[in-house]
Design an enzyme around this catalytic site. Sequence first.
Site, PDB file in Angstrom:
ATOM      1  N   GLY A  57      -4.956  -1.555   5.784  1.00  0.00           N
ATOM      2  CA  GLY A  57      -4.739  -0.850   7.080  1.00  0.00           C
ATOM      3  C   GLY A  57      -3.882   0.342   6.935  1.00  0.00           C
ATOM      4  O   GLY A  57      -2.612   0.276   6.605  1.00  0.00           O
ATOM      5  N   HIS A  58      -4.625   1.411   7.089  1.00  0.00           N
ATOM      6  CA  HIS A  58      -4.072   2.771   6.963  1.00  0.00           C
ATOM      7  C   HIS A  58      -4.055   3.440   8.134  1.00  0.00           C
ATOM      8  O   HIS A  58      -4.945   3.483   8.945  1.00  0.00           O
ATOM      9  CB  HIS A  58      -4.842   3.426   6.120  1.00  0.00           C
ATOM     10  CG  HIS A  58      -5.040   2.829   4.471  1.00  0.00           C
ATOM     11  ND1 HIS A  58      -5.745   3.543   3.495  1.00  0.00           N
ATOM     12  CD2 HIS A  58      -4.212   1.885   4.120  1.00  0.00           C
ATOM     13  CE1 HIS A  58      -5.518   2.681   2.345  1.00  0.00           C
ATOM     14  NE2 HIS A  58      -4.773   1.808   2.772  1.00  0.00           N
ATOM     15  N   GLN A  76      -3.359  -1.000  -0.827  1.00  0.00           N
ATOM     16  CA  GLN A  76      -2.379  -1.584  -1.279  1.00  0.00           C
ATOM     17  C   GLN A  76      -1.137  -0.868  -2.264  1.00  0.00           C
ATOM     18  O   GLN A  76      -1.243   0.415  -1.870  1.00  0.00           O
ATOM     19  CB  GLN A  76      -2.670  -2.904  -2.173  1.00  0.00           C
ATOM     20  CG  GLN A  76      -3.480  -3.873  -1.594  1.00  0.00           C
ATOM     21  CD  GLN A  76      -4.968  -3.699  -1.256  1.00  0.00           C
ATOM     22  OE1 GLN A  76      -5.989  -3.529  -2.023  1.00  0.00           O
ATOM     23  NE2 GLN A  76      -5.693  -3.673  -0.009  1.00  0.00           N
ATOM     24  N   LYS A 119       0.102   5.946   2.845  1.00  0.00           N
ATOM     25  CA  LYS A 119      -1.098   6.560   2.308  1.00  0.00           C
ATOM     26  C   LYS A 119      -1.977   6.912   3.405  1.00  0.00           C
ATOM     27  O   LYS A 119      -2.448   8.133   2.898  1.00  0.00           O
ATOM     28  CB  LYS A 119      -1.580   5.375   1.225  1.00  0.00           C
ATOM     29  CG  LYS A 119      -1.027   4.659   0.419  1.00  0.00           C
ATOM     30  CD  LYS A 119      -1.567   3.748  -0.439  1.00  0.00           C
ATOM     31  CE  LYS A 119      -1.801   2.465   0.378  1.00  0.00           C
ATOM     32  NZ  LYS A 119      -0.800   1.753   0.858  1.00  0.00           N
TER      33      LYS A 119
HETATM   34  P1  GDP Z   1      -0.687   2.692   4.402  1.00  0.00           P
HETATM   35  O1  GDP Z   1      -1.232   1.134   4.257  1.00  0.00           O
HETATM   36  O2  GDP Z   1       0.010   3.119   3.220  1.00  0.00           O
HETATM   37  O3  GDP Z   1      -1.664   3.623   5.060  1.00  0.00           O
HETATM   38  O4  GDP Z   1       0.601   2.597   5.445  1.00  0.00           O
HETATM   39  P2  GDP Z   1       0.739   1.789   7.185  1.00  0.00           P
HETATM   40  O5  GDP Z   1      -0.286   2.690   7.872  1.00  0.00           O
HETATM   41  O6  GDP Z   1       0.081   0.232   6.596  1.00  0.00           O
HETATM   42  O7  GDP Z   1       2.102   2.010   7.369  1.00  0.00           O
HETATM   43  C1  GDP Z   1       2.864   3.006   7.380  1.00  0.00           C
HETATM   44  C2  GDP Z   1       3.419   3.247   8.721  1.00  0.00           C
HETATM   45  O8  GDP Z   1       4.330   4.054   8.878  1.00  0.00           O
HETATM   46  C3  GDP Z   1       2.273   3.662   9.770  1.00  0.00           C
HETATM   47  O9  GDP Z   1       2.420   2.915  11.276  1.00  0.00           O
HETATM   48  C4  GDP Z   1       2.642   5.103   9.792  1.00  0.00           C
HETATM   49  O10 GDP Z   1       2.074   5.455  11.198  1.00  0.00           O
HETATM   50  C5  GDP Z   1       4.091   4.936   9.819  1.00  0.00           C
HETATM   51  N1  GDP Z   1       4.574   6.129   9.039  1.00  0.00           N
HETATM   52  C6  GDP Z   1       4.122   7.067   8.137  1.00  0.00           C
HETATM   53  N2  GDP Z   1       4.754   7.889   7.881  1.00  0.00           N
HETATM   54  C7  GDP Z   1       5.896   7.988   8.617  1.00  0.00           C
HETATM   55  C8  GDP Z   1       7.147   8.680   8.644  1.00  0.00           C
HETATM   56  O11 GDP Z   1       7.382   9.635   8.052  1.00  0.00           O
HETATM   57  N3  GDP Z   1       7.964   8.244   9.758  1.00  0.00           N
HETATM   58  C9  GDP Z   1       7.839   7.135  10.418  1.00  0.00           C
HETATM   59  N4  GDP Z   1       8.692   6.615  11.321  1.00  0.00           N
HETATM   60  N5  GDP Z   1       6.526   6.296  10.500  1.00  0.00           N
HETATM   61  C10 GDP Z   1       5.818   6.653   9.519  1.00  0.00           C
HETATM   62  P1  IMO Z   2      -2.472  -1.273   2.540  1.00  0.00           P
HETATM   63  O1  IMO Z   2      -3.582  -0.623   1.888  1.00  0.00           O
HETATM   64  C1  IMO Z   2       0.446  -4.352   2.142  1.00  0.00           C
HETATM   65  C2  IMO Z   2      -0.849  -8.149   0.355  1.00  0.00           C
HETATM   66  C3  IMO Z   2      -0.914  -9.362   1.080  1.00  0.00           C
HETATM   67  C4  IMO Z   2      -0.750 -10.562  -0.001  1.00  0.00           C
HETATM   68  C5  IMO Z   2      -1.309 -10.168  -1.005  1.00  0.00           C
HETATM   69  C6  IMO Z   2      -2.768 -10.554  -1.285  1.00  0.00           C
HETATM   70  O2  IMO Z   2      -2.234  -1.302   3.885  1.00  0.00           O
HETATM   71  O3  IMO Z   2      -1.262  -0.806   1.780  1.00  0.00           O
HETATM   72  P2  IMO Z   2      -5.044 -10.239  -0.096  1.00  0.00           P
HETATM   73  O4  IMO Z   2      -5.470 -10.601   1.240  1.00  0.00           O
HETATM   74  O5  IMO Z   2      -5.122  -8.697  -0.858  1.00  0.00           O
HETATM   75  O6  IMO Z   2      -5.581 -11.176  -1.286  1.00  0.00           O
HETATM   76  O7  IMO Z   2      -3.407 -10.484  -0.081  1.00  0.00           O
HETATM   77  O8  IMO Z   2      -1.391  -8.693  -0.981  1.00  0.00           O
HETATM   78  N1  IMO Z   2      -1.731  -6.962   1.065  1.00  0.00           N
HETATM   79  C7  IMO Z   2      -1.077  -5.917   1.366  1.00  0.00           C
HETATM   80  N2  IMO Z   2       0.225  -5.650   1.657  1.00  0.00           N
HETATM   81  N3  IMO Z   2      -0.336  -3.459   2.600  1.00  0.00           N
HETATM   82  C8  IMO Z   2      -1.673  -3.938   1.924  1.00  0.00           C
HETATM   83  O9  IMO Z   2      -2.707  -2.969   1.986  1.00  0.00           O
HETATM   84  C9  IMO Z   2      -2.143  -5.091   1.574  1.00  0.00           C
HETATM   85  N4  IMO Z   2      -3.316  -5.762   1.097  1.00  0.00           N
HETATM   86  C10 IMO Z   2      -3.091  -6.827   0.645  1.00  0.00           C
HETATM   87  O10 IMO Z   2      -0.126  -9.583   2.269  1.00  0.00           O
HETATM   88  O11 IMO Z   2       0.941 -10.563  -0.205  1.00  0.00           O
HETATM   89 MG    MG Z   3      -1.207  -0.509   5.272  1.00  0.00          MG
END
Ligand code: GDP
Ligand code: IMO
Ligand code: MG
Length: 429
Positions: free
Chosen positions: A40-41, A225, A16
């Site tokens: 964590g984005h 999430q 995201k």
């Molecule tokens: P979010 O919580 O939905 O914002 O996603 P996260 O940041 O937690 O996890 C997504 C991970 O995938 C991050 O480490 C990004 O840098 C990585 N990512 C996003 N798009 C791509 C992609 O197309 N390819 C690869 N290899 N990594 C990606």
């Molecule tokens: P983003 O926005 C993935 C999961 C936790 C746990 C459950 C409940 O980065 O996609 P909480 O602390 O919210 O009460 O935990 O939800 N969880 C996520 N898993 N990405 C997240 O956020 C999450 N935020 C919470 O691991 O299973």
């Molecule tokens: Mg995340």
Amino acid sequence: MACIVVVGTQWGDEGKGKVVDLLTNKADAVVRYQGGNNAGHTVMFGDKKFITHLIPSGILQKTTSILGNGVVIDPEELINEINGLKEMNISVDKYFYISDQAHLVMPWHKKFDLLREEQKGNKKIGTTGRGIGPAYEDKIRRSGIRIGDLLHKGDFKNKLEEIVDEKNQILNFSFKINDETFNAEKLFLEFEKYIEKLKPFICNTPDLINNLIDNNKNIIFEGAQGSFLDIDHGTYPYVTSSNTLSGGACTGSGIGPTRITDVLGIVKAYTTRVGSGPFPTELFDKYGMLLQSEGNEFGATTGRTRRCGWFDAVLVRNAVLINGITSIAVMKLDVLDKFKYIKIAIGYKLPNGKISGNIPSSLENVTPVYEEMPGWNCKTLGITDYEKLPLEMIAYLERISEIVGASVSIISTGPKRENSIFVKHENLL
Ligand code: GDP
Ligand code: IMO
Ligand code: MG
């Protein structure tokens, strides 16, 4: 004018942050509407990697960034995040707004989150330990503290004394902890410091957001999430404590549903999950390990290893329905580069032996029914031209789109901003 909700279609971490960042150059504001610093984005551009937890990812491009009323805020962590951004030369000063109605994550919320997880033993949720569940509990039972309450020091002090009393009783009687207590006086002094730092950002955000919309501005609502962590529609009780779906953008920011023009579903090309709970397509073999290592699947908030599995089209088709998704962004396709074949779950075999293409009330004890497709077996990392994508990848994308019932508007071939392909689509910003 466009109001687009960016929403996770699986169990979070779909990418995201990357997509919000991609769209931010056309946006006038980015709004978080639920969750807290459990998110964590990750955003990567140039050689830099940023992880936002609470502050909308739009801040990285100095776009108006708003924490809506539906978010829960840990003030200490928010200030840490602001300071972290400053260290990376990103000042939030002119761009950041916080809803006075957003609830606070207090120290007892974090403590009780951890203690309850301990109590649950092998039935634990696997929360992030950030106090999110307990903070929403207090909000719903009408005993929470809102960030706007901090502006009225006398009332806040009285409220704090009352609440601290109650929380100490819980600590003593429910958790049998007697050698540790919360201290109202100390906390008041601590929160006085927080409020001095955060005061300039606090305002009436529903007014702000509706005004922006009235002035034909483009707004991104940044979901946190994923759909199956939603408190109502997720794999309860293994969920988070907010409405993560697109509908949450309305209540969590103070806009009406008629304001939303688009819902962009973020779809990882396979499936991951952090924490406990059912995961029908989870892989425990070398393919699961390959997804984990190629996808670098470690939580952006807690660093935990993410569980990995094949793409579950049953889940995502349901996410399209319950979010009203108008198009999808398919992420992390490059992670599948080394796979000879790829599987898609198109249905489940239920415990009673019947096959279903729909989501049953519980995902425990269902076995996925798979369809297999050939892999592309070549390097696609960073491809930016649709015509250069291997035919097998195009076939995979088309099949996903067909099964889940949504067209593909963005294809992601790597973590960086530039590793992206926009597919012609009428409605994106
Ligand atoms: P979010 O919580 O939905 O914002 O996603 P996260 O940041 O937690 O996890 C997504 C991970 O995938 C991050 O480490 C990004 O840098 C990585 N990512 C996003 N798009 C791509 C992609 O197309 N390819 C690869 N290899 N990594 C990606
Ligand atoms: P983003 O926005 C993935 C999961 C936790 C746990 C459950 C409940 O980065 O996609 P909480 O602390 O919210 O009460 O935990 O939800 N969880 C996520 N898993 N990405 C997240 O956020 C999450 N935020 C919470 O691991 O299973
Ligand atoms: Mg995340």
